[in-house]
Design a protein around this motif. Structure first.
Motif, short mmCIF file in Angstrom:
data_model
loop_
_atom_site.label_atom_id
_atom_site.label_comp_id
_atom_site.label_asym_id
_atom_site.label_seq_id
_atom_site.Cartn_x
_atom_site.Cartn_y
_atom_site.Cartn_z
N GLY A 20 0.75 -1.09 0.03
CA GLY A 20 -0.10 0.04 -0.04
C GLY A 20 0.79 1.29 -0.13
O GLY A 20 1.91 1.18 0.44
N GLY A 21 0.30 2.42 -0.58
CA GLY A 21 0.71 3.62 -0.47
C GLY A 21 0.12 4.59 0.37
O GLY A 21 -0.76 3.79 1.22
N SER A 22 -0.09 5.58 0.08
CA SER A 22 -0.68 6.72 1.08
C SER A 22 -2.04 6.83 1.04
O SER A 22 -2.91 6.95 1.89
CB SER A 22 -0.17 8.16 0.81
OG SER A 22 -0.62 8.64 -0.46
N ARG A 23 -2.84 6.32 -0.10
CA ARG A 23 -3.98 6.44 -0.39
C ARG A 23 -4.64 5.26 -1.26
O ARG A 23 -5.65 5.05 -1.83
CB ARG A 23 -4.39 7.79 -1.48
CG ARG A 23 -4.24 8.88 -0.85
CD ARG A 23 -5.10 9.12 0.52
NE ARG A 23 -5.05 10.58 1.18
CZ ARG A 23 -4.28 10.62 1.93
NH1 ARG A 23 -3.37 9.68 2.47
NH2 ARG A 23 -4.34 11.98 2.51
N GLU A 142 3.83 -1.18 5.77
CA GLU A 142 3.44 -2.46 6.18
C GLU A 142 3.30 -2.64 7.54
O GLU A 142 4.36 -2.14 8.29
CB GLU A 142 4.40 -3.33 5.65
CG GLU A 142 4.47 -3.45 4.16
CD GLU A 142 5.51 -4.52 3.57
OE1 GLU A 142 5.35 -5.75 3.60
OE2 GLU A 142 6.68 -3.99 3.13
N GLU A 143 2.49 -3.44 7.97
CA GLU A 143 2.15 -3.34 9.59
C GLU A 143 3.52 -4.24 10.11
O GLU A 143 3.81 -5.04 9.65
CB GLU A 143 0.98 -4.52 9.73
CG GLU A 143 0.68 -4.52 11.24
CD GLU A 143 -0.67 -5.14 11.43
OE1 GLU A 143 -1.09 -5.30 12.60
OE2 GLU A 143 -1.33 -5.57 10.61
N ASP A 149 14.03 -2.03 9.52
CA ASP A 149 13.62 -2.89 8.23
C ASP A 149 13.70 -2.29 7.01
O ASP A 149 14.19 -2.67 5.88
CB ASP A 149 12.17 -3.51 8.45
CG ASP A 149 12.00 -4.36 9.74
OD1 ASP A 149 12.85 -5.18 9.95
OD2 ASP A 149 10.80 -4.26 10.25
N LEU A 150 13.15 -0.94 6.88
CA LEU A 150 13.16 0.01 5.77
C LEU A 150 14.74 0.11 5.28
O LEU A 150 15.02 0.11 3.95
CB LEU A 150 12.46 1.12 6.08
CG LEU A 150 12.38 2.31 4.73
CD1 LEU A 150 11.73 1.46 3.77
CD2 LEU A 150 11.69 3.43 5.36
N GLY A 151 15.64 0.28 6.34
CA GLY A 151 17.14 0.41 6.00
C GLY A 151 17.68 -0.71 5.33
O GLY A 151 18.32 -0.78 4.38
N ARG A 152 17.21 -1.84 5.90
CA ARG A 152 17.60 -3.17 5.43
C ARG A 152 17.22 -3.37 4.16
O ARG A 152 17.67 -3.99 3.10
CB ARG A 152 17.32 -4.27 6.33
CG ARG A 152 18.35 -4.53 7.46
CD ARG A 152 18.04 -5.79 8.33
NE ARG A 152 16.86 -5.70 8.92
CZ ARG A 152 16.56 -5.11 10.24
NH1 ARG A 152 17.62 -4.82 10.99
NH2 ARG A 152 15.44 -5.09 10.96
N GLU A 153 15.85 -3.01 3.62
CA GLU A 153 15.31 -3.22 2.37
C GLU A 153 16.09 -2.40 1.25
O GLU A 153 16.46 -2.72 0.18
CB GLU A 153 13.68 -2.42 2.31
CG GLU A 153 13.27 -2.63 0.94
CD GLU A 153 11.82 -1.98 1.11
OE1 GLU A 153 11.24 -1.72 -0.01
OE2 GLU A 153 11.37 -1.39 2.05
N MET A 154 16.48 -1.15 1.60
CA MET A 154 17.46 -0.37 0.71
C MET A 154 18.53 -1.06 0.27
O MET A 154 19.25 -1.15 -0.80
CB MET A 154 17.64 1.04 1.24
CG MET A 154 16.46 1.76 1.52
SD MET A 154 15.35 1.99 0.08
CE MET A 154 13.76 1.11 0.71
N GLU A 155 19.49 -1.64 1.54
CA GLU A 155 20.74 -2.37 1.37
C GLU A 155 20.44 -3.70 0.48
O GLU A 155 21.07 -3.89 -0.43
CB GLU A 155 21.14 -3.00 2.68
CG GLU A 155 21.47 -2.00 3.62
CD GLU A 155 22.10 -2.73 4.87
OE1 GLU A 155 22.42 -3.69 5.03
OE2 GLU A 155 21.80 -2.00 6.05
#
Length: 368
Positions: A20-23, A142-143, A149-155
């Protein structure tokens, strides 16, 4: 070289989780494959669009209205055929669905023209280069997802060979989303592109506040920062208030919508989507307009066609893809898909779009 037959195949794949995004929410990946055959035996097999909730309506427009118009027509008369199909959008209906249907047919025509000429679509459109940067659309809400987690996703995305990531924002406050952008920048590193996409999530004041909070993170662009109902005026205000380039265009149905954004001085980058708005033929008009105003051009999703388009022009920026969990079609439907390396993807060199589909996968997820 005339069109003999058109077959439309709708594909729908449920996703393991909500992206999901903002809307909005995304729980399935859908697309339409247009199989167009000429009397001489050339066959186009290209997919485009993510027509989630109205895919069957788009298919019906193609089968009942557009395909009968083009049977027996010459494939090289692409502008005349586009105008012929465009008349289907003139009467009072959901015109966006017609433009998506036209995009399916128009993309198939360009695939056939490339195959007839023996060159890829990139060269047909200008052939400026044969490789370009590719980024991932990610950073979803994401719940249970933490900043770590977001930082690891970029890695992980950087290690997968991608040049950057477009992170979802606009669903939280400016301050909260700024923390997410900080985490993404730290995870991706200094040379990793970080763009942000609010999906029309904020009023001007919140968008400006957010932009000023994240300017220090070297942001590639701020996409669709403001609410839809007066977006051109509002984005122009945001653009004047920040050094971050403003990006929009994916929500426009035709090139005239891009002209509206350019006239309002609302954009630095246009990501007009050929799959949503009439195909490559209409995209060319938008791209030419952008070139005349020194505006860079990206594309919303659908790297299998966008690679050819964006690489063809000198003001092309990059293409976008999703991670496999969000887009199993990009991950698995193309049997000969090129893989990115060091942030760069090679444009397929086969004639047309150079796409070979995995027909076992098509059969598994076909819904019509």
């Amino acid at each position: 070289m005339k069109i003999k037959n058109v077959t439309v195949i709708a594909v729908e794949i449920p996703l393991a989780r909500n992206f999901g995004g903002s809307r909005y929410n995304v729980t399935k990946r859908c697309t339409i494959i247009t199989r167009m055959e000429t009397e001489s035996g050339l066959v186009s097999e290209i997919y485009n669009g993510d027509n989630r909730d109205h895919m069957r309506e788009v298919v019906e427009i193609i089968e009942k209205e557009l395909a009968p118009m083009l049977i027996g027509e010459e494939i090289f008369a692409v502008e005349r055929l586009w105008q012929k199909m465009f008349k289907a959008a003139e009467w009072n209906r959901d015109r966006k669905l017609v433009m998506e249907a036209i995009a399916c047919m128009d993309s198939a025509l360009w695939d056939l023209i490339g195959k007839a000429a023996g060159v890829n679509v990139c060269r047909l459109l200008g052939g400026y280069r044969q490789e370009l940067p590719i980024i991932c659309i990610g950073g979803y809400y994401e719940e249970g997802k933490t900043l770590a987690d977001l930082g690891r996703e970029m890695e992980r995305l950087r290690e997968a060979g991608l040049a950057g990531c477009k992170v979802k924002v606009g669903g939280l406050s400016a301050e909260e989303d700024a923390k997410r952008v900080e985490a993404a920048r730290k995870g991706g590193g200094d040379d990793f592109w970080i763009a942000v996409d609010a999906n029309r999530g904020w009023p001007v004041a919140e968008a400006v506040k957010f932009a000023r909070l994240i300017e220090k993170y070297d942001i590639a662009w701020f996409e669709e920062p403001c609410h839809w109902y007066d977006d051109a005026r509002m984005m122009a205000q945001v653009r004047r208030a920040t050094s971050i380039p403003v990006d929009a265009g994916q929500s426009e149905m035709n090139a005239a919508g891009v002209r509206r954004l350019v006239a309002a001085e609302a954009v630095d980058i246009v990501n007009f989507d050929a799959s949503e708005a009439g195909g490559i033929t209409e995209w060319r008009r938008a791209a030419a307009l952008c070139a005349l105003h020194d505006i860079r051009v990206g594309h919303h999703e659908e790297a299998q066609i966008a690679m050819h388009m964006i690489a063809a022009i000198p003001n092309g920026l990059c293409v976008e893809c999703f991670e496999p969990a969000r887009d199993p079609i990009w991950a698995g439907l193309i049997a000969n898909r090129p893989n990115p390396k060091n942030g760069i993807i090679q444009v397929p060199q086969g004639p047309g779009f150079g796409v070979e589909l995995d027909w076992d996968m098509v059969k598994r997820y076909r819904v019509n």
